[in-house]
Scaffold this motif. Structure first.
Motif, PDB file in Angstrom:
ATOM      1  N   PHE A 364     -12.564  -2.097 -13.229  1.00 32.61           N
ATOM      2  CA  PHE A 364     -13.319  -2.728 -14.383  1.00 32.61           C
ATOM      3  C   PHE A 364     -13.408  -1.480 -15.430  1.00 32.61           C
ATOM      4  CE2 PHE A 364     -17.476  -3.203 -16.721  1.00 32.61           C
ATOM      5  CZ  PHE A 364     -17.175  -4.285 -17.029  1.00 32.61           C
ATOM      6  N   PHE A 365     -13.675  -0.451 -15.092  1.00 38.73           N
ATOM      7  CA  PHE A 365     -13.890   0.590 -16.309  1.00 38.73           C
ATOM      8  C   PHE A 365     -12.343   1.022 -16.883  1.00 38.73           C
ATOM      9  CE2 PHE A 365     -17.801   2.425 -14.028  1.00 38.73           C
ATOM     10  CZ  PHE A 365     -18.650   1.424 -14.810  1.00 38.73           C
ATOM     11  N   TYR A 671      -6.479  -5.844 -12.214  1.00 30.48           N
ATOM     12  CA  TYR A 671      -5.937  -4.711 -11.846  1.00 30.48           C
ATOM     13  C   TYR A 671      -4.554  -4.349 -12.930  1.00 30.48           C
ATOM     14  CZ  TYR A 671      -7.414  -5.646  -7.105  1.00 30.48           C
ATOM     15  OH  TYR A 671      -8.158  -5.691  -6.054  1.00 30.48           O
ATOM     16  N   GLU A 672      -4.367  -5.232 -13.850  1.00 33.89           N
ATOM     17  CA  GLU A 672      -3.586  -5.000 -15.166  1.00 33.89           C
ATOM     18  C   GLU A 672      -4.377  -5.197 -16.378  1.00 33.89           C
ATOM     19  OE1 GLU A 672      -0.290  -7.594 -14.611  1.00 33.89           O
ATOM     20  OE2 GLU A 672       0.416  -6.623 -12.987  1.00 33.89           O
ATOM     21  N   ASP A 673      -3.941  -4.471 -17.388  1.00 34.05           N
ATOM     22  CA  ASP A 673      -4.332  -4.649 -18.856  1.00 34.05           C
ATOM     23  C   ASP A 673      -3.450  -4.850 -19.496  1.00 34.05           C
ATOM     24  OD1 ASP A 673      -6.621  -4.729 -20.420  1.00 34.05           O
ATOM     25  OD2 ASP A 673      -6.892  -2.409 -20.564  1.00 34.05           O
ATOM     26  N   MET A 763      -4.584   4.135 -10.550  1.00 32.44           N
ATOM     27  CA  MET A 763      -5.119   4.183  -8.969  1.00 32.44           C
ATOM     28  C   MET A 763      -6.407   4.944  -9.009  1.00 32.44           C
ATOM     29  SD  MET A 763      -3.394   2.389  -6.875  1.00 32.44           S
ATOM     30  CE  MET A 763      -1.558   1.516  -6.660  1.00 32.44           C
ATOM     31  N   PRO A 764      -7.216   4.814  -8.043  1.00 28.93           N
ATOM     32  CA  PRO A 764      -8.596   5.698  -7.872  1.00 28.93           C
ATOM     33  C   PRO A 764      -7.978   7.236  -7.692  1.00 28.93           C
ATOM     34  CG  PRO A 764      -8.842   3.555  -6.688  1.00 28.93           C
ATOM     35  CD  PRO A 764      -7.465   3.465  -7.182  1.00 28.93           C
ATOM     36  N   GLY A 765      -8.797   7.926  -8.566  1.00 31.69           N
ATOM     37  CA  GLY A 765      -8.234   9.343  -8.566  1.00 31.69           C
ATOM     38  C   GLY A 765      -7.232   9.780  -9.613  1.00 31.69           C
ATOM     39  N   GLU A 766      -6.663   8.816 -10.092  1.00 29.37           N
ATOM     40  CA  GLU A 766      -5.491   9.142 -11.080  1.00 29.37           C
ATOM     41  C   GLU A 766      -6.113   8.892 -12.649  1.00 29.37           C
ATOM     42  OE1 GLU A 766      -1.734   7.837  -8.409  1.00 29.37           O
ATOM     43  OE2 GLU A 766      -2.192   6.515 -10.298  1.00 29.37           O
ATOM     44  N   THR A 797       6.685  -6.826 -13.632  1.00 30.21           N
ATOM     45  CA  THR A 797       5.150  -6.677 -12.823  1.00 30.21           C
ATOM     46  C   THR A 797       5.512  -5.743 -11.838  1.00 30.21           C
ATOM     47  OG1 THR A 797       6.202  -8.466 -11.005  1.00 30.21           O
ATOM     48  CG2 THR A 797       4.869  -9.376 -12.778  1.00 30.21           C
ATOM     49  N   ARG A 798       4.254  -5.034 -11.209  1.00 28.02           N
ATOM     50  CA  ARG A 798       4.344  -4.271 -10.190  1.00 28.02           C
ATOM     51  C   ARG A 798       3.488  -4.313  -9.117  1.00 28.02           C
ATOM     52  NH1 ARG A 798       5.957   1.139 -10.696  1.00 28.02           N
ATOM     53  NH2 ARG A 798       6.177   0.935 -13.243  1.00 28.02           N
ATOM     54  N   LYS A 799       3.946  -4.402  -7.793  1.00 28.33           N
ATOM     55  CA  LYS A 799       3.085  -4.749  -6.716  1.00 28.33           C
ATOM     56  C   LYS A 799       2.159  -3.508  -6.631  1.00 28.33           C
ATOM     57  CE  LYS A 799       3.051  -6.346  -1.941  1.00 28.33           C
ATOM     58  NZ  LYS A 799       3.959  -6.384  -0.793  1.00 28.33           N
ATOM     59  N   LEU A 800       0.843  -3.720  -6.368  1.00 32.77           N
ATOM     60  CA  LEU A 800       0.039  -2.626  -6.287  1.00 32.77           C
ATOM     61  C   LEU A 800       0.041  -2.266  -4.769  1.00 32.77           C
ATOM     62  CD1 LEU A 800      -2.668  -1.442  -7.603  1.00 32.77           C
ATOM     63  CD2 LEU A 800      -4.118  -3.157  -6.547  1.00 32.77           C
TER      64      LEU A 800
END
Length: 808
Positions: A364-365, A671-673, A763-766, A797-800
């Protein structure tokens, strides 16, 4: 079902009209009603404010309109009781005027209902009251059968907890909602050309020819040019303002509902959950008496019915026209069900991976379109562990609110807890994202749940001794007295005490006898005169700091100085305003009971009952349509319950856009923006993106966000979808003419490409995302050196890869 209680005779005259002949026309000769240093009764302030319902009628203060019962001759009391006995035997039903023996028998017969919790005498049917009186005359003790008493107890329990609202908090809610509506129209005035005129991205003729939804209605389709739209929005602002202050409340409430629905329907590109909730809040409250308190209507009604004759009348406490009778309506229940459903479906629909593993707040952030400065700070400095805790807390709060809103026990404290949880949840959302009015309108709902105990708690703050003021007025000009009458109505916490200048023993030292209006601050022992006095009197009113400045403004201060200054000027001003009446002598003047009684004819009373019944029928139909829409439009419900919606329910919900599909950021967080980029070329050869005023930037990595306002955020996100491809021609026309509106002719575009630039969030941490292939939306001319060329090699597209998500 009980009516909204607008006719509050019982609370308006505590002594009752039946004893008016037994009361003296004037107060005692010793002037006890006006002898105290504060200009009020010589009794202690707490005793003078005591409600006269404590059963001690002989000690009821004269201010409540009851008069001095002890001064009534015994033979007149006997005559009153004798006449009351005849009225009771004729079926009058006025229990208070019945003789003591009949009252005892009536109490004995009603004890069964009282023990069952049925203390509402007014809601008992007339035939049951007649049966009780008949059995009381025969000396029989008639009690209700136990099953009936239990049913009455259940109905009272249900009515108080799910159908009742406090009129004071309804008034507060009206003011807050009106301010929100005014902000909404002001926001749209700023973007009127781009989003609401024919110069912008959705002309009215195309919106009518190819509507963006079914059953759309908007009065703003009638306005085409930018000037016409501004005039329409200005008139709308006036309507919202009159609704906010409560002038002709019901009329301007209906007009406000039509206007806000029309505003939101005019351009569905900028619609979101917040605009839908604003529609719901404004339409639903039409069926509640929002103007009974804290409104111009309430002040005017009190001025008409409480005809003050002297300073004594101004100091009557409590004011008999301050309505505290609870409102009962099916709409209160519909509000509870509606808001419980919003939180429930938003919670249960968040069942995706991002919500289950606690990373939803992280994603979200990283929505650069909507994130605020606080959200940017949070994503850069807060580790994943606190974000996981915040994610799970969001789900817990939404689920808890769905339960607490409908929880029937300990509602004083559970509803206060609701207030705190709502402010915490939506305050955090509003501080970290730009999603329009959603958080603000959702935060208004708990106001409707507050009751008398909460108002009394607030009153202790506003009634603290430091806010007391003494208002001294000259009685030679009626305008000063009329201003004091208005101040008296605007003072719900009774911080103002009024003194006539002829009460010399109550005047403070240093009093300026030449000033028409003087305010004395007993805490600071300071005097204020003329416009400064009016400003001080307004300052101690609720939230007076927001409006107490206007008497000191140049134009208003000149008028106030003349109206409240030298005798000749204030007399002439009073004559000009038609306020020639001067107050009676403060000595011996007493408030009269008949002045405090609102008289309604039988025809008017029956008409009000009929109007209330018809209103509840309309609310019932609206409730049915609303519940069916909830069951049909929400995945959690329609997978378990299959419903068929009649056509009439569809129209009820769609015309005012009372949509019921709830699932914000569900089932997965985004997950995308992305955003819209205009790769433009001006006639002088410069590269320009007219949406930003800078060179086009195709890099989707935005460490500091994009800073878009909610309107452009929603438009960017929707125009990229293929279903809106026909609307892109109007975006192209807007870009070709935007230089005319900006006043920069050198910015005229000769060629441009419009792109949707996107990336996968980090990703979290990035701290950096992964670019995705941009999508071309529309073009004009030929752009030779396209800025999109280096980015076209990225995947569409890119798979998470969840294995790369770091949760430690």
């Amino acid at each position: 079902m009980v009516s909204d209680g607008s006719n509050s005779k019982a609370s308006e005259s505590k002594g009752g009209a039946e004893g008016a002949e037994a009361r003296p026309a004037e107060s005692p000769e010793d002037g006890s009603a006006v002898d105290s240093p504060s200009g009020q009764s010589s009794e202690p302030r707490g005793e003078r404010k005591r409600d006269s319902d404590d059963g001690d009628r002989e000690n009821a203060p004269a201010e409540a309109g009851g008069g001095d019962r002890e001064s009534a001759p015994d033979d007149e009391e006997a005559d009153d009781r004798e006449s009351a006995r005849g009225a009771a035997e004729a079926g009058d039903g006025d229990r208070e005027s019945a003789p003591d023996d009949e009252e005892a028998d009536d109490r004995e017969s009603a004890r069964g209902a009282a023990e069952a919790g049925d203390g509402d005498r007014e809601s008992a049917p007339d035939d049951e009251e007649a049966d009780d009186r008949e059995s009381a005359r025969d000396g029989k003790s008639k009690s209700k059968p136990e099953p009936k008493a239990a049913w009455a107890r259940v109905m009272d329990f249900f009515k108080e907890r799910y159908l009742g609202a406090d009129p004071r908090w309804l008034g507060v809610h009206r003011i807050c909602l009106g301010v929100l509506l005014m902000v909404e129209v002001l926001r749209r005035m700023y973007y009127a050309r781009a989003f609401y005129s024919n110069d912008g991205i959705l002309p009215n003729h195309f919106s009518l020819f190819r509507p963006m939804g079914r059953n759309l209605f908007s009065i703003y389709h009638a306005f085409s040019s930018y000037g016409e739209v501004l005039i329409a929005f200005s008139l709308t602002l006036v309507i919202f303002f009159l609704f906010t202050i409560g002038y002709k409340t019901k009329l301007f409430h209906v007009l406000s509902a039509i206007c806000i629905v029309s505003l939101n329907n005019r351009n569905i590109f900028v619609e979101n959950g917040g605009t839908v909730v604003v529609n719901i809040m404004t339409v639903y409250t039409v069926f509640l008496p929002m103007g009974r308190r804290f409104s111009v209507d309430a002040v005017l009604r009190s001025l008409r019915q409480k005809r003050d004759q002297s300073v004594h009348d101004l100091n009557v406490r409590p004011d008999p026209f301050r309505d505290t009778n609870r409102v009962y309506s099916l709409m209160v229940l519909l509000f509870l069900v509606q808001w419980a459903a919003i939180y429930f479906f938003n919670a249960v629909h968040k069942d995706g991976i991002g919500w289950r593993n606690g990373t939803a707040l992280h994603w979200f952030f990283w929505q650069d379109r909507i994130v605020t400065e606080l959200g940017i700070w949070a994503r850069e400095n807060v580790s994943i562990a606190p974000l996981r805790w915040m994610t799970y807390s969001t789900l817990v709060i939404e689920g808890a609110l769905a339960v607490l809103i409908l929880f029937p026990f300990w509602q004083t404290w559970t509803r206060r807890l609701i207030f705190v949880l709502v402010l915490a949840l939506h305050g955090g959302i509003a501080a970290t994202s730009r999603i329009g009015p959603f958080s603000y309108v959702m935060s208004l709902f708990p106001i409707l749940l507050l009751g008398a105990a909460d108002f009394n708690a607030i009153s202790r703050w506003f009634s603290r001794p430091g806010r007391e003021r003494t208002v001294i007025f000259q009685s030679d000009a009626g305008l000063c007295f009329q201003i004091c009458r208005v101040l008296d109505r605007l003072d719900p916490f009774e911080r103002l005490t009024f003194v006539d200048h002829r009460q010399t023993e109550l005047l403070p030292k240093g009093y300026d006898a030449k000033a028409g209006l003087v305010v004395y601050d007993p805490t600071l022992r300071r005097l204020y005169a003329k416009e400064h006095a009016l400003s001080q009197a307004l300052r101690v009113l609720p939230l007076g700091v927001l409006y107490s400045f206007w008497p000191r403004l140049p134009l208003f201060s000149y008028w106030a100085r003349r109206a409240l200054g030298a005798r000749r000027a204030r007399v002439r001003t009073s004559e000009w305003w038609g306020a020639n009446a001067v107050p009676a002598s403060p000595v011996g003047a007493a408030a009269r009971t008949e002045d405090f009684v609102e008289r309604k004819g039988l025809l008017r009373m029956e008409a009000e009952k009929l109007a209330f019944g018809l209103k509840e029928v309309v609310v019932a139909f609206l409730a049915v349509a609303c519940v069916l829409a909830m069951l049909h439009d929400n995945r959690f419900a329609n997978q378990r319950i299959k419903v068929k919606r009649p056509e009439w329910t569809l129209k009820i919900m769609e015309y005012p856009r009372l949509l019921q599909g709830w699932g914000m950021f569900a089932p997965e967080p985004p997950y995308e923006d992305g955003r819209v980029i205009v790769d433009g070329r001006t006639k002088d050869g410069r590269k320009l993106d007219p949406l930003t005023g800078a060179q086009p930037d195709f890099n989707p990595d935005a460490p500091h966000g994009w800073g878009h306002e909610q309107f452009w955020c929603d438009y960017h996100n929707r125009i990229r979808y293929s279903g809106h491809a026909p609307n892109r021609q109007h975006l192209r026309d807007y870009l070709l003419n935007v230089h005319k509106f900006s006043g920069r002719p050198d910015d005229q575009l000769v060629a441009f490409d419009v792109w949707w630039v996107q990336d996968q969030s980090p990703m979290p941490g990035e701290m950096h995302g992964r670019p995705l292939k941009p999508l071309k939306l529309t073009s004009h001319g030929r752009v030779k050196d396209s800025g999109a060329t280096p980015w076209l090699n990225y995947p569409a597209t890119r798979k998470l890869d969840w294995t790369r998500v770091k949760l430690d």
